[in-house]
Scaffold this active site. Sequence first.
Site, PDB file in Angstrom:
ATOM      1  N   GLU A  69      22.825  23.048  28.269  1.00 61.66           N
ATOM      2  CA  GLU A  69      23.055  21.742  28.210  1.00 61.66           C
ATOM      3  C   GLU A  69      23.219  21.399  26.634  1.00 61.66           C
ATOM      4  O   GLU A  69      22.447  22.027  25.790  1.00 61.66           O
ATOM      5  CB  GLU A  69      22.039  21.275  28.698  1.00 61.66           C
ATOM      6  CG  GLU A  69      21.710  21.412  30.153  1.00 61.66           C
ATOM      7  CD  GLU A  69      20.389  20.864  31.064  1.00 61.66           C
ATOM      8  OE1 GLU A  69      19.762  19.926  30.231  1.00 61.66           O
ATOM      9  OE2 GLU A  69      20.130  21.216  32.072  1.00 61.66           O
ATOM     10  N   ARG A  98      16.386  23.328  37.742  1.00 62.66           N
ATOM     11  CA  ARG A  98      16.632  23.842  36.446  1.00 62.66           C
ATOM     12  C   ARG A  98      18.184  24.720  36.518  1.00 62.66           C
ATOM     13  O   ARG A  98      18.524  25.138  37.574  1.00 62.66           O
ATOM     14  CB  ARG A  98      15.585  24.918  35.970  1.00 62.66           C
ATOM     15  CG  ARG A  98      14.371  24.514  35.227  1.00 62.66           C
ATOM     16  CD  ARG A  98      15.001  23.973  33.871  1.00 62.66           C
ATOM     17  NE  ARG A  98      13.951  23.312  33.025  1.00 62.66           N
ATOM     18  CZ  ARG A  98      13.826  21.794  33.524  1.00 62.66           C
ATOM     19  NH1 ARG A  98      14.286  20.949  34.060  1.00 62.66           N
ATOM     20  NH2 ARG A  98      12.579  21.273  32.640  1.00 62.66           N
ATOM     21  N   HIS A 155      21.659  15.644  33.338  1.00 59.63           N
ATOM     22  CA  HIS A 155      19.958  15.690  33.278  1.00 59.63           C
ATOM     23  C   HIS A 155      19.318  14.526  33.300  1.00 59.63           C
ATOM     24  O   HIS A 155      18.547  14.322  32.424  1.00 59.63           O
ATOM     25  CB  HIS A 155      19.445  16.570  32.276  1.00 59.63           C
ATOM     26  CG  HIS A 155      18.192  17.609  32.343  1.00 59.63           C
ATOM     27  ND1 HIS A 155      17.960  18.706  31.705  1.00 59.63           N
ATOM     28  CD2 HIS A 155      17.120  17.197  32.951  1.00 59.63           C
ATOM     29  CE1 HIS A 155      16.635  18.831  32.096  1.00 59.63           C
ATOM     30  NE2 HIS A 155      16.257  18.088  32.773  1.00 59.63           N
TER      31      HIS A 155
HETATM   32  N1  LIG Z   1      16.132  17.268  36.474  1.00 58.86           N
HETATM   33  C1  LIG Z   1      14.969  16.754  36.475  1.00 58.86           C
HETATM   34  O1  LIG Z   1      15.245  16.000  35.178  1.00 58.86           O
HETATM   35  C2  LIG Z   1      13.686  17.342  36.580  1.00 58.86           C
HETATM   36  C3  LIG Z   1      12.658  16.544  36.570  1.00 58.86           C
HETATM   37  C4  LIG Z   1      11.519  16.892  36.887  1.00 58.86           C
HETATM   38  C5  LIG Z   1      11.374  18.335  37.001  1.00 58.86           C
HETATM   39  N2  LIG Z   1      12.400  19.096  37.235  1.00 58.86           N
HETATM   40  C6  LIG Z   1      12.332  20.572  37.548  1.00 58.86           C
HETATM   41  O2  LIG Z   1      11.903  20.622  39.185  1.00 58.86           O
HETATM   42  C7  LIG Z   1      11.384  21.612  39.605  1.00 58.86           C
HETATM   43  C8  LIG Z   1      10.128  21.463  40.439  1.00 58.86           C
HETATM   44  O3  LIG Z   1       9.366  20.791  39.770  1.00 58.86           O
HETATM   45  P1  LIG Z   1       7.966  20.335  40.441  1.00 58.86           P
HETATM   46  O4  LIG Z   1       7.157  19.477  39.647  1.00 58.86           O
HETATM   47  O5  LIG Z   1       8.135  20.148  41.729  1.00 58.86           O
HETATM   48  O6  LIG Z   1       7.237  21.953  40.493  1.00 58.86           O
HETATM   49  P2  LIG Z   1       6.048  22.377  41.417  1.00 58.86           P
HETATM   50  O7  LIG Z   1       5.386  23.567  40.605  1.00 58.86           O
HETATM   51  O8  LIG Z   1       5.035  21.460  41.875  1.00 58.86           O
HETATM   52  O9  LIG Z   1       6.639  22.959  42.479  1.00 58.86           O
HETATM   53  C9  LIG Z   1       7.586  24.213  42.423  1.00 58.86           C
HETATM   54  C10 LIG Z   1       7.528  25.034  43.806  1.00 58.86           C
HETATM   55  O10 LIG Z   1       8.270  26.132  43.664  1.00 58.86           O
HETATM   56  C11 LIG Z   1       7.809  27.103  44.261  1.00 58.86           C
HETATM   57  N3  LIG Z   1       8.194  28.525  43.936  1.00 58.86           N
HETATM   58  C12 LIG Z   1       7.992  29.183  42.660  1.00 58.86           C
HETATM   59  N4  LIG Z   1       8.850  30.445  42.580  1.00 58.86           N
HETATM   60  C13 LIG Z   1       9.594  30.284  43.840  1.00 58.86           C
HETATM   61  C14 LIG Z   1      10.589  31.073  44.362  1.00 58.86           C
HETATM   62  N5  LIG Z   1      10.863  32.115  43.811  1.00 58.86           N
HETATM   63  N6  LIG Z   1      10.911  30.916  45.774  1.00 58.86           N
HETATM   64  C15 LIG Z   1      10.635  29.673  46.227  1.00 58.86           C
HETATM   65  N7  LIG Z   1       9.781  28.814  45.795  1.00 58.86           N
HETATM   66  C16 LIG Z   1       9.215  28.942  44.434  1.00 58.86           C
HETATM   67  C17 LIG Z   1       6.416  26.987  44.149  1.00 58.86           C
HETATM   68  O11 LIG Z   1       5.607  27.842  45.120  1.00 58.86           O
HETATM   69  C18 LIG Z   1       6.045  25.533  43.908  1.00 58.86           C
HETATM   70  O12 LIG Z   1       5.704  25.257  45.429  1.00 58.86           O
HETATM   71  C19 LIG Z   1      10.966  22.430  38.049  1.00 58.86           C
HETATM   72  O13 LIG Z   1      11.830  23.197  37.588  1.00 58.86           O
HETATM   73  C20 LIG Z   1      11.133  21.261  37.051  1.00 58.86           C
HETATM   74  O14 LIG Z   1      11.120  21.952  35.763  1.00 58.86           O
HETATM   75  C21 LIG Z   1      13.358  18.679  36.829  1.00 58.86           C
HETATM   76  O1  LIG Z   2      11.296  19.242  33.508  1.00 55.13           O
HETATM   77  C1  LIG Z   2      11.403  18.064  33.428  1.00 55.13           C
HETATM   78  O2  LIG Z   2      10.443  17.133  33.243  1.00 55.13           O
HETATM   79  C2  LIG Z   2      12.958  17.443  33.421  1.00 55.13           C
HETATM   80  O3  LIG Z   2      13.815  18.615  33.341  1.00 55.13           O
HETATM   81  C3  LIG Z   2      12.973  16.189  32.261  1.00 55.13           C
HETATM   82  O4  LIG Z   2      13.467  16.577  31.293  1.00 55.13           O
HETATM   83  P1  LIG Z   2      13.565  15.401  30.238  1.00 55.13           P
HETATM   84  O5  LIG Z   2      12.469  15.143  29.735  1.00 55.13           O
HETATM   85  O6  LIG Z   2      14.677  15.985  28.975  1.00 55.13           O
HETATM   86  O7  LIG Z   2      14.465  14.181  30.717  1.00 55.13           O
END
Ligand SMILES: NC(=O)c1ccc[n+]([C@@H]2O[C@H](COP(=O)([O-])OP(=O)(O)OC[C@H]3O[C@@H](n4cnc5c(N)ncnc54)[C@H](O)[C@@H]3O)[C@@H](O)[C@H]2O)c1
Ligand SMILES: O=C(O)[C@H](O)COP(=O)(O)O
Length: 526
Positions: free
Chosen positions: A259, A230, A278
Amino acid sequence: MPKVLVCDPIDQAGIDILSQVAQVDVKTGLPVEELVKVVPEYDALMIRSGTRVTAEIIEAGVQLKIIGRAGVGVDNVDVPAATRKGIIVVNSPEGNTIAAAEHALALMLSLSRHIPDANQSVKNGKWERKKFVGTEVYKKTLGIVGLGKIGSHVAAAAKAMGMKLIAFDPFISAERADQLGCRLVDMDVLMQEADYITLHIPKTPETTNLINAKSLAKMKPTARIINCARGGIIDEAALAEALKNGQIGGAALDVYANEPLGESPLTELGKEAILTPHLGASTTEAQVNVAVDVAEQIRDVLLGLPARSAVNIPGLHPDALEQLRPYLQLAETLGNLVSQLVGDRVESLNIHLQGELANNQSQPIVIAALKGLLSRALRERVNYVNASIEAQERGIRVIETRDASIRDYRGSLLLQAKGPSEEHDVTGTLLGDGEIRITTVDGFPINVPPNQHMLFTRHRDMPGIIGKIGSLLGSFNVNIASMQVGRQIVRGDAVMVLTIDDPLPEGILEEILKVPGIRDANTVML
Ligand SMILES: NC(=O)c1ccc[n+]([C@@H]2O[C@H](COP(=O)([O-])OP(=O)(O)OC[C@H]3O[C@@H](n4cnc5c(N)ncnc54)[C@H](O)[C@@H]3O)[C@@H](O)[C@H]2O)c1
Ligand SMILES: O=C(O)[C@H](O)COP(=O)(O)O
């Protein structure tokens, strides 16, 4: 027909599912003021990260029942505002895990081998082999911040590439980290030891600017950082400065504090910075996964069924939810029934999970019972999202107990409700085919399915009383579908439960109460 507004680009597979039960309008890129204008006519919104669902939009959404986020992060939705209004917020927690993990890995390898710049150079007609000499990730240390779903997948792949793994995640056990081949360390050690750092944590007040000038200063000068989680977790100005000064080796970002990114010192950097718009979840597979996952949940909620990945009601694994679903219906029915028997305000509710039900996760059952209990007062305003808050605000004392040793039925639920002047209890169970049976009322054994219109009496068990009630109902043209008496001792107290085809006409309850031997009578609508 309910109406769903799709505000961001969603795979057609999701739209096809929604179209089975709703009118679906796709209007992407609407500005907030436009969304506020159109939202009152919609029952559901489906979004990705491109739409901010603010408190203002939620307030205007007078019909809204559900907001579906086709993805993971719900930081673009004012979840507390939605919860207060009883609007369910659902996401797809796993649909894009692989896509995001692979994007982080792609960024790591792109940084190591300067792929974006090398590509551009060849396209510009150059052949700069020396300029783009890279480094290997093999035997390098990868520091994973957040060992959740995405972090774990990254760990497995990086391990297979021969990387050494360290991780910071205060919420996971050393055993879990061990299973993934990771050594848990604190954040300072991770920043100092890692050759590559990859972030997989949510954005929260604690993680905002977690990576800042101070922490960047701890990194090795050759180390590289990847943020596919994020925007806002890294202080972008401090990062740009560290990259410009050669204080760190490189950075690859997929997400930004604002964004689209627009003007930023990051865009002025050279091959040490790789920026993608993204794209973490942007694979064909992930987009089908999240669209189907969220569309199915919106469809279910519009059909009156629970959602499997609601972020503002207790989360349950889909398999567990499937197993529990009939019990939620049971709890809701009994809650509604007992509240009508009490008739007045309920001050306390005891919820006893009995038999095999005692081994289940109780929170959803408690919520379902409260939803049923409050539905008399709040009708459709109460749902799985706000039932607990509403009960708390009404000062209802909720006590939950469990007893796995009670084996009258495989699993049963006993609700005892106390009002200012009356106290009643009901037990119910599920038959093999999932049908609900009410099995006790005020401790008297019965065996009746719930019915839309019911009459409950408490009377003295004596000859003629059943006939008198039957004739009385007949004289008011009320058709009785079934009738049962439950008693504990002959000629003692008893309950009579009648299911009737229509609501009881005005005045009949008063006549029933005049019948000698009748102590109490209640009509119930379920
Ligand atoms: N770039 C993209 O398009 C995209 C796509 C999918 C997810 N994401 C983002 O990726 C991130 C992770 O997603 P996920 O599905 O693995 O989530 P998840 O909930 O499975 O894992 C998150 C992990 O972070 C840990 N955590 C929480 N707070 C913390 C802290 N202060 N310090 C260290 N660890 C901490 C939690 O214990 C957990 O294990 C989220 O922010 C999600 O929005 C981005
Ligand atoms: O949190 C998410 O699932 C990712 O950031 C993906 O975002 P998007 O659906 O806008 O690609």
